[in-house]
Design a protein around this motif. Structure first.
Motif, short mmCIF file in Angstrom:
data_model
loop_
_atom_site.label_atom_id
_atom_site.label_comp_id
_atom_site.label_asym_id
_atom_site.label_seq_id
_atom_site.Cartn_x
_atom_site.Cartn_y
_atom_site.Cartn_z
N ILE A 82 0.83 -1.20 0.00
CA ILE A 82 0.00 0.00 0.00
C ILE A 82 0.86 1.24 0.00
N TYR A 83 2.09 1.12 0.57
CA TYR A 83 2.99 2.27 0.58
C TYR A 83 3.49 2.57 -0.82
N VAL A 84 3.81 1.50 -1.58
CA VAL A 84 4.25 1.70 -2.96
C VAL A 84 3.16 2.38 -3.77
N TYR A 85 1.91 1.92 -3.57
CA TYR A 85 0.77 2.44 -4.32
C TYR A 85 0.56 3.92 -4.05
N THR A 86 0.49 4.28 -2.76
CA THR A 86 0.22 5.67 -2.44
C THR A 86 1.42 6.55 -2.75
N GLY A 87 2.63 6.00 -2.63
CA GLY A 87 3.81 6.76 -3.01
C GLY A 87 3.80 7.10 -4.48
N ALA A 88 3.33 6.16 -5.30
CA ALA A 88 3.21 6.43 -6.73
C ALA A 88 2.21 7.54 -6.99
N ILE A 89 1.12 7.56 -6.21
CA ILE A 89 0.13 8.64 -6.39
C ILE A 89 0.76 9.99 -6.04
N VAL A 90 1.57 10.02 -4.96
CA VAL A 90 2.21 11.28 -4.56
C VAL A 90 3.15 11.77 -5.66
N LEU A 91 3.97 10.84 -6.21
CA LEU A 91 4.90 11.23 -7.26
C LEU A 91 4.16 11.73 -8.50
N LEU A 92 3.09 11.04 -8.88
CA LEU A 92 2.34 11.47 -10.07
C LEU A 92 1.69 12.82 -9.86
N ALA A 93 1.24 13.11 -8.61
CA ALA A 93 0.63 14.41 -8.34
C ALA A 93 1.65 15.53 -8.50
N MET A 94 2.89 15.29 -7.98
CA MET A 94 3.94 16.31 -8.15
C MET A 94 4.25 16.53 -9.63
N LEU A 95 4.34 15.44 -10.39
CA LEU A 95 4.65 15.53 -11.81
C LEU A 95 3.56 16.30 -12.56
N LEU A 96 2.31 16.10 -12.11
CA LEU A 96 1.16 16.80 -12.72
C LEU A 96 1.34 18.30 -12.61
N VAL A 97 1.69 18.78 -11.39
CA VAL A 97 1.84 20.22 -11.19
C VAL A 97 3.02 20.74 -12.00
N ALA A 142 -4.68 18.93 -7.19
CA ALA A 142 -5.91 19.34 -7.88
C ALA A 142 -6.12 20.85 -7.73
N ILE A 143 -5.93 21.36 -6.49
CA ILE A 143 -6.13 22.80 -6.28
C ILE A 143 -5.07 23.59 -7.02
N ALA A 144 -3.83 23.04 -7.09
CA ALA A 144 -2.77 23.73 -7.82
C ALA A 144 -3.08 23.80 -9.30
N LEU A 145 -3.66 22.73 -9.86
CA LEU A 145 -4.06 22.78 -11.27
C LEU A 145 -5.10 23.87 -11.50
N ILE A 146 -6.08 23.95 -10.59
CA ILE A 146 -7.13 24.98 -10.75
C ILE A 146 -6.52 26.38 -10.68
N LEU A 147 -5.58 26.58 -9.71
CA LEU A 147 -5.00 27.91 -9.56
C LEU A 147 -4.12 28.27 -10.75
N ILE A 148 -3.36 27.28 -11.26
CA ILE A 148 -2.53 27.55 -12.44
C ILE A 148 -3.39 27.93 -13.63
N GLY A 149 -4.53 27.24 -13.77
CA GLY A 149 -5.42 27.56 -14.88
C GLY A 149 -5.99 28.95 -14.77
N ILE A 150 -6.42 29.33 -13.53
CA ILE A 150 -6.99 30.67 -13.36
C ILE A 150 -5.93 31.73 -13.59
N TYR A 151 -4.69 31.43 -13.17
CA TYR A 151 -3.58 32.36 -13.40
C TYR A 151 -3.38 32.58 -14.90
N ALA A 152 -3.41 31.49 -15.67
CA ALA A 152 -3.22 31.62 -17.12
C ALA A 152 -4.34 32.42 -17.75
N VAL A 153 -5.57 32.17 -17.28
CA VAL A 153 -6.70 32.91 -17.86
C VAL A 153 -6.59 34.39 -17.56
N LEU A 154 -6.12 34.73 -16.34
CA LEU A 154 -6.09 36.14 -15.96
C LEU A 154 -4.89 36.88 -16.52
#
Lengths: 95, 247, 124, 118
Positions: free
Chosen positions: A2-17, C17-29
């Motif tokens: 479960i740690y591997v699974y949730t750790g992967a979610i954390v890494l993917l969330a950072m990559l998303l931003v 998720a909140i960061a994506l929303i804020l980044i999007g609003i920043y780009a729009v503004l």
């Protein structure tokens, strides 16, 4: 396990931003659009890990393929770079 | 200066959003025990198996419990397609070369081979929408991707717009008439209890739900193909003389 | 609030998720280019979808599908209602994006530019 | 008989994931776009094909579907990388030249012109 699974979610969330910030800051719009497609791809994997296979399939079909193609067609009809809009299309290489 | 104000606004917004959503613990069971049916989701999880004999609960919600929502959504897609066509209107005689350079013959032959497989995958996805993940929207999008492959690979590939119109309107009429039949026989729009249910986890099960999802799949495929075709057929113009400085 | 592993996951998923929303609003503004603005709109969409699906998740839950052999698993399934709503929202988001992009193409044909500070016909 | 099929399937899955790993490693290690395309396509096509075939061996009722997917991957994956490499070459992306060698330049003279072909 479960740690591997949730750790992967954390890494993917950072990559998303990170990829979203890249898509906003990039001056070459073609790169920015491809980065938006990558955001959809990572989001699809996150949906699959959050036990939503229907949403993952929809995001994969619509977010990755169709939205990216619509953006690319628009860039082909308008200007490629964010700063200048001297000529239209893909082939205005900025030297 | 404007950037500073925007960042301050976004910081305040992000702070309050974070505070608000930290109140909802991630991953806790908020459905309660499914027996007492405290929430809507628990009710759906409990009753889908007996009442509509569909394996995929999301399909049951999208097509049956919230079928009006899906009808409105398909209508919104239709309106978007129509609006796009009217915004990017061009006369019929000015034929457009879609792509400047022809693609290689390897790509053309390969996409001719791949196109039936992609369409087959899309049809598989929306026929099995009540058993496996997938459904009308996903299958329609996959079929539109197949048409997109042909449109990109061939310079002179035309999607017949009259065929798209016929498929789209027949699927819409099928959807609405199934809903109206439920209204006549059962008393509510999209009532599902007057169709034979079948066995759970077999292909013919769920009453009207697979038929509606197949109709939705054809409708979405026709609409998305129309959107892509219109977008690809816009005329690529060099920068036009702008009339913005006339004041 | 004790600082354990569950809290890290909570903060990262909701935070992204909140960061994506804020980044999007920043780009729009902030952004001047219309395609960047449409990209920002689609990023706001993506963040909202992630937020909805994350609210419905349950630890160790399974997808809301009765597979053969697991017909009695209803006590362990994640919430299906946000998934159905997001399924609708993604398709509508594509329709909105396509109409916005067609407007962008139309503006470029009419004015010869896509930057909103160079389009002067809206100013008075 | 079923156990042997299961062992064959597990062996194919290990083989396929090894080749997928090699393809990912090649994307990191190779110097330029064309070499990365080569590594990413060849290794990952073989990897994905053998992995899906292994799934078909473990669950024999999925064998027809997995064969169709294998045919699809065998056509689609080289095709997409061909399109990527060709468009990169047409847009003047220079390859990494350790030895001065550009074979497509000589081939392009022999090939019929693009405008004549259709």
């Amino acid at each position: 396990m479960i740690y591997v699974y949730t750790g992967a979610i954390v890494l993917l969330a950072m990559l998303l931003v990170y990829v979203a910030l890249y898509a906003i800051r990039q001056k070459d719009l073609l790169y920015a659009v491809i980065a938006t497609g990558v955001v959809s791809l990572i989001l699809s994997i996150v949906f699959l890990m959050l036990q939503a296979p229907d949403v993952a399939l929809t995001e994969a079909a619509i977010g990755i393929a169709l939205t990216t193609i619509a953006f690319v067609i628009t860039i082909r009809n308008t200007a490629r770079y964010e700063n200048d809009n001297a000529q239209s299309g893909f082939n205005n290489k900025k030297e | 200066m404007k950037k500073f104000f925007v960042i301050a606004l976004l910081a305040i917004l992000g702070f309050y959003l974070t505070i608000a959503f930290l109140q909802i613990p991630f991953g806790q069971n908020r459905l309660g025990q499914p027996q007492d049916e405290a929430t809507v989701g628990a009710y759906y999880l409990n009753n889908t198996k007996e009442k509509s004999a569909v394996s995929n609960v999301v399909t049951a919600i999208v097509v049956n419990y919230r079928g009006f929502d899906t009808l409105g959504e398909v209508t919104v897609l239709f309106l978007a397609s129509t609006g796009l066509a009217s915004i990017l209107y061009r006369r019929k005689e000015e034929e457009v070369e879609r792509i400047n350079k022809p693609s290689s013959s390897l790509l053309q032959t390969g996409s001719k081979f791949l196109f039936p497989l992609v369409v087959l995958l899309g049809i598989y996805v929306f026929i099995h929408g009540h058993l496996t993940p997938g459904g009308g929207f996903q299958g329609g999008a996959i079929i539109a991707t197949g048409f997109l492959l042909m449109l990109i690979a061939y310079q002179k590939y035309h999607v017949s717009h009259s065929m798209l119109t016929w498929v789209e309107s027949l699927a819409g009429v099928l959807f609405v008439s199934i809903g109206l039949w439920g209204l006549i026989t059962g008393g509510t729009f999209l009532e599902n209890s007057y169709f034979p249910k079948g066995v759970l986890n077999s292909l013919i099960s769920g009453g009207a739900i697979p038929i509606i999802y197949i109709a939705v799949g054809f409708k979405v495929a026709a609409e998305l193909t129309g959107v892509l075709d219109i977008l690809l057929n816009t005329k690529e113009e060099k920068s036009v003389p702008s009339n913005q400085n006339e004041k | 609030m004790d600082f354990d592993f569950q809290n890290i996951v909570t903060i990262s998923v909701y935070g992204s998720a909140i960061a994506l929303i804020l980044i999007g609003i920043y780009a729009v503004l902030i952004k001047k280019h219309l395609i960047k603005i449409v990209i920002g709109m689609s990023l706001v969409d993506a963040g909202l979808h992630l937020l909805f699906v994350a609210i419905g998740y349950i630890n160790n839950g399974t997808a809301p599908i009765f597979s053969p052999g697991y017909e009695d698993a209803a006590t362990n399934m994640v919430d299906p209602v946000p998934q159905a709503l997001v399924l609708t929202a993604i398709v509508i988001g594509f329709a909105v994006t396509a109409v916005a992009l067609s407007l962008v193409i139309r503006l470029y044909k009419h004015h010869g530019t896509v930057r909103i500070d160079e389009i002067k016909s809206l100013k008075w | 008989m079923m156990e042997y099929l299961k062992y064959i399937g597990q062996g194919l899955i290990v083989f396929g994931s090894l080749f997928l790993f090699l393809g990912a490693l090649g994307i990191f290690r190779m110097p330029d776009f064309y070499n990365r395309l080569q590594a990413g396509t060849k290794a990952s096509t073989l990897g994905a094909m053998s992995l899906i075939l292994g799934v078909g061996f473990i669950q024999p009722e999925w064998m027809i579907k997995s064969l169709i997917i294998v045919v699809f991957i065998a056509v689609a994956n080289p095709l997409s990388s061909h399109a990527l490499g060709r468009s990169a070459y047409k847009n003047n992306l220079k390859p990494f030249m350790k030895k001065k060698m550009d074979a497509y330049e000589k081939v392009a003279e022999i090939l019929p012109k693009e405008e004549d072909r259709l």
